[in-house]
Design an enzyme around this catalytic site. Structure first.
Site, mmCIF file in Angstrom:
data_model
loop_
_atom_site.group_PDB
_atom_site.id
_atom_site.type_symbol
_atom_site.label_atom_id
_atom_site.label_comp_id
_atom_site.label_asym_id
_atom_site.label_seq_id
_atom_site.Cartn_x
_atom_site.Cartn_y
_atom_site.Cartn_z
ATOM 1 N N ASP A 1 0.865 -1.176 0.000
ATOM 2 C CA ASP A 1 0.000 0.000 0.000
ATOM 3 C C ASP A 1 0.905 1.231 0.000
ATOM 4 O O ASP A 1 1.669 1.434 0.941
ATOM 5 C CB ASP A 1 -0.880 -0.041 1.267
ATOM 6 C CG ASP A 1 -1.813 1.145 1.348
ATOM 7 O OD1 ASP A 1 -2.290 1.560 0.291
ATOM 8 O OD2 ASP A 1 -2.032 1.661 2.442
ATOM 9 N N THR B 1 -3.018 5.555 -3.969
ATOM 10 C CA THR B 1 -1.903 6.206 -3.273
ATOM 11 C C THR B 1 -0.594 5.964 -4.008
ATOM 12 O O THR B 1 0.289 6.806 -4.001
ATOM 13 C CB THR B 1 -1.772 5.673 -1.838
ATOM 14 O OG1 THR B 1 -1.832 4.258 -1.877
ATOM 15 C CG2 THR B 1 -2.878 6.190 -0.971
#
Length: 556
Positions: free
Chosen positions: A79, A112
């Site tokens: 992530d 992101t």
């Protein structure tokens, strides 16, 4: 009188001739200062370094990163936001890049990684202009024009989706989770994210179309190590890590009447310290009796409304337990405020702050089953089978803590994606198709731009290609061949019909070119647009920096 004036004339002649001096030190001796071209190129290098850290975590064939934090704990994740949060960076530009992914995470929750890669690429594209002495404001002007054009192209490509259509929504979440570690359990994760968000979606005003989705407060993720990931599920209700206060109380009740209070069921002690002098020995017994009567009174007020379960945020004294147990009422104490709010949302109860204010409408009756179960070593209270709950608990099981943490992060992203679509039900094709369409559109539109701004305008189009390029790179196919083919497809589509929707992109798993309408990879419009806006705006901001002063202030 003439005498004193002589020296003054002498000083003026000295002032006219400046005495020989060394360099003037305005800044402190140990501050470091970079100016002009050097600062700008330094910034670009820093942005490139940050983008390179997470470039390999884009797409379904992404790699994981393993980070050790100062405490010796391990974080394994792909992530983007999570990686950059853990990385310790000293360069100021790199720090501001890391803020980008945090902003993206808070705003839309997904994309992101792409936002950092795009912003880095925008800056890398501006390097040749700076070396050729193009002024940064000209580049920024070109970039801003390109941003407006890119948003128009995205608007053209967008597709409106129906929220009730489970299959379309599923495909949407798939594109978010497909690139993550938990992609092996795709269908399970997709269902969980969908049902969790649609459970907590509420309309504050019945007349308006605005929907509120608060997954942070009302969709709690409980991670319990052990079991298998397949056992994870979204409860139709809530659960929390508490057991009943007294061993003889009922541990399973069907269709319970639930009462939530946030006052203690024990004798109230004085706020300030009080001393009492007792002269008569019977007064002591009277005092104890008063305390007992006070507690008994509170319990009687509760029992009068015949609840089956009493849940309080504060303590329950032994005496109160005794009274409640005699009335066959289960008590649970010291529940967290946030958990209590969730129970209230799920069961339709209202939290009462004083026992003498309880009314029939405060009691929650929408719960179908109350049960205390043991998972692993601990006891958990389940309030399940609620009708139309407005809060839920997501129960995650998995092999180890690291796996659970990563699955939770993936689930959060997936829930954010669903939330975005609930807010703004528009989709864009994934797999680098949107970026390629924007790139082709900008290349065509750049012909109409006059002056030097045309080159930076076109450069934004080239920078957009970084997403499909990275996808191809992570698959291990020939990057140049794939991206050229894709570019040709989009260019010919735009030449044939300027308003056509071209959805050709890269299949992230095989690296082949496919139409996204067939592959079914879609992304929320809000995420894509936010990514492009953030990337270009931050690149403009970083380009405008021409002076970096870094130095330590002396601590007194």
């Amino acid at each position: 009188a003439g005498c004193p004036q002589k020296p003054t004339t002498k000083t003026t002649t000295m002032a006219g001739m400046a005495p020989p001096m060394g360099p003037v030190m305005v800044l402190n001796a140990n501050t470091k200062r970079e100016t002009g071209r050097k600062a700008q190129l330094g910034n670009i290098a820093a942005a490139r370094a940050v983008a390179d850290i997470i470039r390999t975590t884009l797409g379904p064939r992404s790699m994981l990163k393993m980070l050790l934090d100062p405490m010796g704990g391990i974080v394994m994740t792909n992530d983007g936001n999570c990686i950059l949060r853990e990385v310790d960076v000293s360069h100021p530009t790199a720090k501001s890049m890391i803020e980008l992914s945090r902003a993206q995470d808070e705003e839309v929750g997904d994309g992101t990684t792409s936002v950092i890669i795009l912003a880095g690429e925008m800056l890398i594209m501006s390097e040749p202009f700076l070396r050729n002495n193009v002024h940064p404001t000209v580049i920024v002007h070109g970039y801003n024009l390109a941003l407006q054009e890119a948003l128009k192209i995205c608007e053209k490509q967008a597709l409106v989706v129906d929220l009730e259509d489970k299959e379309a929504m599923g495909k949407l979440v798939q594109s978010s989770i497909g690139t993550k570690f938990s992609s092996r359990w795709n269908d399970l994760m997709v269902d969980m994210a969908l049902s969790a968000v649609l459970t907590v979606a509420t309309r504050p005003d019945p007349n308006s179309t605005r929907v509120e989705v608060d997954t942070k407060r009302f969709a709690k993720v409980e991670k319990i190590p052990g079991g298998e990931i397949e056992e994870s599920r979204v409860l139709k209700g809530v659960m929390f890590n508490k057991d009943v206060t007294h061993s003889k109380m009922r541990r399973r009740i069907e269709n319970p009447r639930i009462l939530l209070i946030d006052c203690p069921l024990e004798y109230k002690k004085g706020e300030s310290q009080t001393n009492m002098e007792i002269t008569n020995d019977e007064d002591w017994n009277t005092l104890l009796k008063m305390e007992e009567e006070y507690v008994e009174n509170m319990c009687m007020e509760i029992i009068a409304h015949k609840p089956d379960i009493v849940i309080t945020e504060k303590g329950v004294s032994d005496l109160a337990q005794h009274y409640l147990q005699k009335a066959n009422i289960t008590a649970i104490r010291r529940l967290r405020k946030t958990d209590n709010n969730r129970v209230a949302k799920a069961t339709g109860a209202t939290i009462v702050s004083r026992t003498d204010e309880i009314t029939e409408s405060d009691i929650g009756t929408r719960c179908g089953l109350f049960e205390v179960r043991k998972l692993g070593d601990e006891y958990f209270t389940f309030l399940e089978e609620c009708e139309d709950p407005k809060a839920c608990t997501i129960l995650l099981r998995g092999g180890s803590k690291d796996v659970l943490n990563e699955v939770e992060r993936n689930l959060q992203d997936a829930m954010q994606v669903v939330r975005n679509v609930v807010y703004d039900p528009k989709l864009l094709p994934g797999g680098g198709a949107t970026e390629m369409a924007v790139s082709a559109g900008l290349t065509k539109a750049s012909l109409k731009i006059e002056g030097v701004a045309q080159w930076p305008f076109k450069a934004v189009g080239d920078a957009m290609e970084v997403i499909p390029r990275t996808l191809a790179q992570n698959c291990g196919v020939s990057v140049i061949r794939t991206v050229t083919e894709l570019r040709a497809k989009h260019a010919s589509a735009i030449t044939a019909d300027p308003d056509a929707k071209c959805t050709w992109g890269i299949n992230g798993t095989t690296g082949k070119l496919v139409e996204m309408t067939e592959l079914g990879i879609w992304e929320p419009y809000s995420v894509k647009v936010q990514t492009i806006k953030t990337a270009i705006e931050s690149a403009c901001m970083i380009l405008r920096i021409d002076d970096i002063v870094s130095g330590s202030k002396h601590k007194k």
